[in-house]
Design a protein around this motif. Structure first.
Motif, short mmCIF file in Angstrom:
data_model
loop_
_atom_site.label_atom_id
_atom_site.label_comp_id
_atom_site.label_asym_id
_atom_site.label_seq_id
_atom_site.Cartn_x
_atom_site.Cartn_y
_atom_site.Cartn_z
N HIS A 189 -1.78 -1.78 3.78
CA HIS A 189 -1.44 -0.48 3.17
C HIS A 189 -2.69 0.37 2.97
O HIS A 189 -2.71 1.56 3.32
N ASN A 190 -3.71 -0.23 2.40
CA ASN A 190 -4.95 0.53 2.15
C ASN A 190 -5.62 0.96 3.45
O ASN A 190 -6.13 2.08 3.55
N ARG B 174 -3.64 3.87 4.87
CA ARG B 174 -3.84 5.08 4.06
C ARG B 174 -5.21 5.70 4.33
O ARG B 174 -5.35 6.92 4.49
N ASP C 90 -6.71 13.14 -5.88
CA ASP C 90 -5.37 12.62 -6.10
C ASP C 90 -4.59 13.57 -6.99
O ASP C 90 -5.02 13.87 -8.11
N GLY D 110 0.96 12.89 -3.84
CA GLY D 110 0.07 12.37 -2.84
C GLY D 110 -1.32 12.97 -2.96
O GLY D 110 -1.62 13.78 -3.85
N PHE E 9 -1.13 15.80 2.24
CA PHE E 9 -0.59 14.90 3.25
C PHE E 9 0.63 15.54 3.89
O PHE E 9 1.48 16.11 3.19
N SER F 206 3.11 12.01 7.75
CA SER F 206 2.20 10.94 7.31
C SER F 206 2.78 10.20 6.11
O SER F 206 2.70 8.96 6.02
N THR F 207 3.39 10.95 5.19
CA THR F 207 4.00 10.32 4.02
C THR F 207 5.15 9.41 4.44
O THR F 207 5.30 8.28 3.93
N LEU G 198 3.79 6.24 5.99
CA LEU G 198 3.26 5.32 4.99
C LEU G 198 4.39 4.63 4.23
O LEU G 198 4.31 3.42 3.93
N ASP H 136 5.16 0.65 4.15
CA ASP H 136 5.31 -0.12 2.91
C ASP H 136 6.63 -0.88 2.90
O ASP H 136 6.69 -2.05 2.48
#
Length: 448
Positions: free
Chosen positions: A46-47, A50, A109, A114, A135, A139-140, A143, A147
């Motif tokens: 995940h990281n 991102r 942030d 996002g 974002f 892209s969201t 992600l 996840d």
């Protein structure tokens, strides 16, 4: 041998602890490790995804800022709606870099949302041209899909690891249970049983090493005990002739107190030699039961009356049994002799169906006898010993095995009394089998 192996491989765990199987322990361990690995890998993936998306977004914002800078220098305006000049909301860290003459990007942030992507570049006229974007929806969504896939994959890994643990642990647990069952059979007096054969299978692992070690231990103990039995039998057999001669010679001595003492000791020695020979024969598992049908209550009453008229006999329920009368009498007389020697009167015999109980009112059996059973040449505690050689109950237990019967011992205590409260008597219980003995290590012969 049975006592040694029972202590080595048949010890039971005492206490109130919870006993869990190897299958579930192994499954829980694999599940826990799988869950930890899945969580760590999910966080790493995940990281990494991102960071990669943020890097791409910053590169895109930086390219748009450069294009807007060139358009501004040519036409005096940036020609992009989201490009601002001297934006008051520009982050201070990014403003400091731009005022130092550097083109830079910055990520913040957004609370509850996002990330925000900033890009800024200094202009020749001293102004600051900046771009503020976030974002993209694509892209969201990517992600979120990633996840979701990671969560599903982690659950699948955990469930798969749990199932694999149950499968592997179950196979190992079954092999160990078979090994334990075979070892208990050896401890019960079946030396022909082999743990390795009981396990079976084509898998070769540490359980095979354990099985071979138990088999080797049982064979070694059997050989040593057989050698000990032969030596004991040979010594006792060789002593029979001189002891018989000694007894005969003592009977020829003139009457008197010295002669009585010599005769008494000679008879005791002859009894001891005969008992040792009988124990050796019983240990060799070569004794055969000569079976007859008898009425148990009547048989016990007549034998006890002939042995000691002061012993009370109560027949609660008469029963016809098929057994060896001579061996049954030997067991009964040995139990009566032990009660008379180590207990206190009154001695009571009760017959109920196929069960014979012999009770005295003495200090009770010693704890080691209750825990491990009779042992030769060990008479127990001082309260219930002091005389004898510890062979009476050993012979009784051996003859009971030939009869296919079960001989148990317990102490009588007041109801609810603790273990440290002195016993009010000892009870030996002989449980005769319902059918003729055929699985006791000997071969019964039916009398004509």
């Amino acid at each position: 041998m049975r006592g040694i192996i029972r202590r080595l491989v048949g010890a039971r765990v005492r206490g109130t602890g919870i006993r869990t199987g190897l299958r579930w322990k192994l499954s829980a361990a694999i599940t826990l490790v799988g869950a930890l690995v899945a969580i760590v890998l999910s966080l790493v993936v995940h990281n990494a995804a991102r960071v990669s998306m943020l890097d791409n977004a910053r590169d895109l914002a930086d390219e748009r800022v450069q294009i807007a800078q060139r358009n501004y220098e040519l036409s005096g305006r940036p020609n992009f709606p989201d490009i601002k000049i001297d934006d008051p909301h520009l982050p201070s860290a990014l403003r400091a870099k731009v005022e130092a003459g550097r083109r830079a990007t910055y990520v913040t942030d957004r609370p509850g949302g996002g990330p925000d992507i900033w890009a800024a570049v200094p202009l020749k006229d001293g102004h600051v041209l900046s771009l503020h974007t976030g974002f993209t929806d694509r892209s969201t969504d990517i992600l979120k899909d990633l996840d979701q896939a990671l969560v599903i994959g982690s659950i699948a890994v955990v469930l798969g690891g749990s199932a694999l643990g149950v499968l592997i642990g179950g196979q190992l647990s079954r092999r160990l249970r078979k090994a334990a069952s075979a070892a208990h059979r050896v401890a019960r007096g079946e030396p022909e049983v082999r743990v390795r054969e009981a396990i079976g299978g084509v898998v070769r692992d540490e359980t095979d090493d354990l099985a071979r070690a138990v088999d080797a231990m049982a064979d070694t103990l059997q050989q040593r005990l057989e050698a000990e039995r032969r030596v004991t039998a040979d010594i006792a057999h060789e002593l029979r002739t001189p002891v018989t001669g000694l007894l005969t010679a003592a009977e020829l001595l003139p009457p008197g107190r010295p002669t009585e003492l010599v005769l008494d000791r000679a008879k005791a020695m002859r009894t001891l030699v005969e008992d040792v020979l009988e124990v050796a024969r019983l240990d060799g598992a070569s004794e055969r039961a000569e079976l007859q049908d008898i009425m148990l209550g009547e048989f016990v009453a007549r034998r006890v009356a002939a042995k000691d008229a002061e012993v009370g006999v109560q027949v609660v329920h008469e029963s016809e049994v098929t057994t060896d009368p001579r061996r049954l009498e030997r067991v009964l007389f040995n139990l009566l002799a032990n009660a008379a020697r180590h207990g206190r009167p009154p001695i009571e015999v009760t017959v109920e169906g196929r069960v014979i109980r012999v009770r005295d009112h003495g200090p009770g059996f010693p704890e080691d006898l209750l825990a491990e059973g009779p042992s030769r040449f060990r008479t127990g505690s001082k309260d219930r010993a002091g005389v004898g050689h510890g062979l009476g109950l050993t012979i009784a237990a051996g003859q009971a095995r030939v009869l296919g019967a079960r001989l148990t011992f317990r102490n009588v205590r007041p109801p609810g009394a603790a273990d440290h409260i002195p016993a009010e008597g000892a009870v030996a219980v002989l449980w005769l089998p319902e059918h003729a003995p055929t699985n006791t290590g000997s071969f019964p012969m039916l009398a004509d």
